[in-house]
Structures are given as C-alpha cells and as structure tokens.
Design a protein around this motif. Structure first.
Motif, PDB file in Angstrom:
ATOM      1  N   LYS A  56      20.191  76.919 -34.100  1.00  0.00           N
ATOM      2  CA  LYS A  56      21.283  76.667 -34.816  1.00  0.00           C
ATOM      3  C   LYS A  56      20.487  75.390 -34.759  1.00  0.00           C
ATOM      4  O   LYS A  56      20.771  74.503 -36.014  1.00  0.00           O
ATOM      5  CB  LYS A  56      22.357  76.678 -34.179  1.00  0.00           C
ATOM      6  CG  LYS A  56      23.184  76.373 -35.561  1.00  0.00           C
ATOM      7  CD  LYS A  56      25.172  76.776 -35.248  1.00  0.00           C
ATOM      8  CE  LYS A  56      26.029  77.127 -36.458  1.00  0.00           C
ATOM      9  NZ  LYS A  56      25.327  76.930 -38.084  1.00  0.00           N
ATOM     10  N   LEU A  57      21.122  74.632 -33.559  1.00  0.00           N
ATOM     11  CA  LEU A  57      20.569  73.187 -33.737  1.00  0.00           C
ATOM     12  C   LEU A  57      19.482  72.479 -34.452  1.00  0.00           C
ATOM     13  O   LEU A  57      19.382  71.721 -35.042  1.00  0.00           O
ATOM     14  CB  LEU A  57      21.022  73.232 -31.944  1.00  0.00           C
ATOM     15  CG  LEU A  57      21.033  70.866 -31.741  1.00  0.00           C
ATOM     16  CD1 LEU A  57      21.503  70.061 -32.229  1.00  0.00           C
ATOM     17  CD2 LEU A  57      20.149  70.887 -30.321  1.00  0.00           C
ATOM     18  N   ILE A  94      19.063  58.934 -29.196  1.00  0.00           N
ATOM     19  CA  ILE A  94      20.146  59.344 -29.808  1.00  0.00           C
ATOM     20  C   ILE A  94      20.958  60.608 -28.759  1.00  0.00           C
ATOM     21  O   ILE A  94      20.181  61.503 -29.343  1.00  0.00           O
ATOM     22  CB  ILE A  94      19.549  59.267 -31.309  1.00  0.00           C
ATOM     23  CG1 ILE A  94      18.560  58.147 -31.399  1.00  0.00           C
ATOM     24  CG2 ILE A  94      20.444  60.061 -31.686  1.00  0.00           C
ATOM     25  CD1 ILE A  94      17.908  58.304 -32.805  1.00  0.00           C
ATOM     26  N   HIS A  95      21.907  60.763 -28.900  1.00  0.00           N
ATOM     27  CA  HIS A  95      22.422  61.998 -28.433  1.00  0.00           C
ATOM     28  C   HIS A  95      23.056  62.646 -30.029  1.00  0.00           C
ATOM     29  O   HIS A  95      23.293  61.837 -31.194  1.00  0.00           O
ATOM     30  CB  HIS A  95      23.643  61.476 -27.717  1.00  0.00           C
ATOM     31  CG  HIS A  95      24.385  63.611 -27.603  1.00  0.00           C
ATOM     32  ND1 HIS A  95      24.711  64.134 -26.989  1.00  0.00           N
ATOM     33  CD2 HIS A  95      24.711  63.539 -28.330  1.00  0.00           C
ATOM     34  CE1 HIS A  95      25.303  65.050 -26.580  1.00  0.00           C
ATOM     35  NE2 HIS A  95      25.931  64.738 -27.433  1.00  0.00           N
ATOM     36  N   GLU A 129      24.155  73.360 -27.112  1.00  0.00           N
ATOM     37  CA  GLU A 129      24.828  72.577 -28.481  1.00  0.00           C
ATOM     38  C   GLU A 129      24.225  71.229 -28.637  1.00  0.00           C
ATOM     39  O   GLU A 129      24.794  70.950 -30.139  1.00  0.00           O
ATOM     40  CB  GLU A 129      26.101  72.433 -28.893  1.00  0.00           C
ATOM     41  CG  GLU A 129      27.137  74.310 -28.870  1.00  0.00           C
ATOM     42  CD  GLU A 129      27.933  74.280 -28.463  1.00  0.00           C
ATOM     43  OE1 GLU A 129      28.870  74.705 -28.349  1.00  0.00           O
ATOM     44  OE2 GLU A 129      29.453  72.721 -28.695  1.00  0.00           O
ATOM     45  N   ALA A 130      23.694  70.541 -28.157  1.00  0.00           N
ATOM     46  CA  ALA A 130      23.183  68.862 -28.191  1.00  0.00           C
ATOM     47  C   ALA A 130      21.349  68.981 -27.860  1.00  0.00           C
ATOM     48  O   ALA A 130      21.290  69.388 -26.909  1.00  0.00           O
ATOM     49  CB  ALA A 130      24.411  68.592 -27.877  1.00  0.00           C
ATOM     50  N   GLY A 165      28.074  67.369 -35.009  1.00  0.00           N
ATOM     51  CA  GLY A 165      28.930  66.776 -34.132  1.00  0.00           C
ATOM     52  C   GLY A 165      29.453  65.175 -33.750  1.00  0.00           C
ATOM     53  O   GLY A 165      30.563  64.823 -34.038  1.00  0.00           O
ATOM     54  N   GLN A 166      28.463  64.852 -32.422  1.00  0.00           N
ATOM     55  CA  GLN A 166      28.744  63.574 -32.407  1.00  0.00           C
ATOM     56  C   GLN A 166      27.467  63.000 -32.892  1.00  0.00           C
ATOM     57  O   GLN A 166      25.902  64.076 -32.735  1.00  0.00           O
ATOM     58  CB  GLN A 166      28.952  63.312 -31.099  1.00  0.00           C
ATOM     59  CG  GLN A 166      29.760  63.669 -30.584  1.00  0.00           C
ATOM     60  CD  GLN A 166      30.186  63.114 -29.220  1.00  0.00           C
ATOM     61  OE1 GLN A 166      29.240  64.031 -28.412  1.00  0.00           O
ATOM     62  NE2 GLN A 166      31.173  62.712 -28.951  1.00  0.00           N
ATOM     63  N   LEU A 167      27.253  62.246 -33.421  1.00  0.00           N
ATOM     64  CA  LEU A 167      25.669  60.967 -33.436  1.00  0.00           C
ATOM     65  C   LEU A 167      26.030  59.610 -32.710  1.00  0.00           C
ATOM     66  O   LEU A 167      26.264  59.299 -33.006  1.00  0.00           O
ATOM     67  CB  LEU A 167      25.471  60.920 -35.025  1.00  0.00           C
ATOM     68  CG  LEU A 167      24.158  59.758 -34.766  1.00  0.00           C
ATOM     69  CD1 LEU A 167      22.649  60.535 -34.286  1.00  0.00           C
ATOM     70  CD2 LEU A 167      24.038  59.624 -36.720  1.00  0.00           C
TER      71      LEU A 167
END
Length: 139
Positions: free
Chosen positions: A37-38, A123-124, A81-82, A112-114
């Motif tokens: 999905k990511l 970059i996360h 998820e990341a 979710g988060q950038l």
C-alpha cells in the motif's frame, strides 16, 4: 518481488544493521500488505511525478532491528507503514520534499507524516493511519 513498478520488497526490507548483526528482517503478511500500500499509494506516484530515481534508506524494520537503530517503539517502520527516502543529495531532497508537499496540497496523495529529517538529509514518509498530512522539519 516488485511492490510497484519501481520499488521492490528487497529494497523496502534491506537493513545494513540487520546484515551486520545477522538479524532476519522479513515482514509478516500484514506488514507486507502495508508495504504494498505504501508503494502503490505513495512512493510510486511520487516517483512517477519526480521522474528520477528515489532510494529507500529504511523501510520495514522488525522490532529488534528498530531497537538496534534507535527507532521509536511506536515507529510505523515496524508495521511496514513508513519509509525513509532520498535522491542522493540534499538539494534534490529539498526539491522532492517541496514537490511532495504540493502533491499533498493538490490531493494527489495522502500521507500520515512527511518529515524533512536533518535539513533534507533524508525524507520520512508514512501511510495515513495515525496522522494525516502532517508536515514537519526536524533538525
């Protein structure tokens, strides 16, 4: 195994720390679905729009690997998820980050988060399960 056109399972699960300490870093069924999905919903659309290679520094980390690298016990990396991504240079990472912000604003992707980590060193980016479209610059 390809998770999307430009991203593979091996790059989303590779860990230098796991290799050094001979730790198996294979995701389970749920984590694998999250990685798919990511890649499908976030990483591949970013890669397609950017038009240049994007490298994964860190994707899935099992709890043991996550502890070893000093990750948070609630890290989305543990759930697949990341990902921490880079272009290879801070300058291009900033351009990539700004492009991703625009994609979020244009509703092309939802994250979710950038996170800009350490002045664009990497970059996360994560799936939107706990937070939605949180954009931060971390020193």
């Amino acid at each position: 195994m390809n998770l999307s056109k430009n991203f593979t399972l091996s790059e989303l699960t590779y860990s230098n720390s796991a290799d050094c300490y001979n730790i198996e870093n294979t995701p389970g069924r749920i984590e694998l679905e999250n990685l798919k999905k990511l890649c499908h919903d976030i990483l591949q659309p970013i890669r397609d729009k950017f038009g240049k290679s994007i490298y994964v520094n860190s994707g899935y980390r099992n709890p043991k690997v996550n502890r070893l690298v000093g990750g948070s016990s609630s890290s989305q990396h543990i759930k697949g998820e990341a990902a921490d991504i880079t272009t290879g240079t801070k300058e291009l990472n900033k351009k990539l980050f700004d492009m991703i912000v625009q994609m979020i604003e244009d509703k092309e992707i939802t994250v979710g988060q950038l996170l800009d980590e350490k002045d664009y060193k990497w970059i996360h980016i994560s799936l939107p399960y706990r937070k939605v479209n949180q954009i931060l610059h971390l020193k």
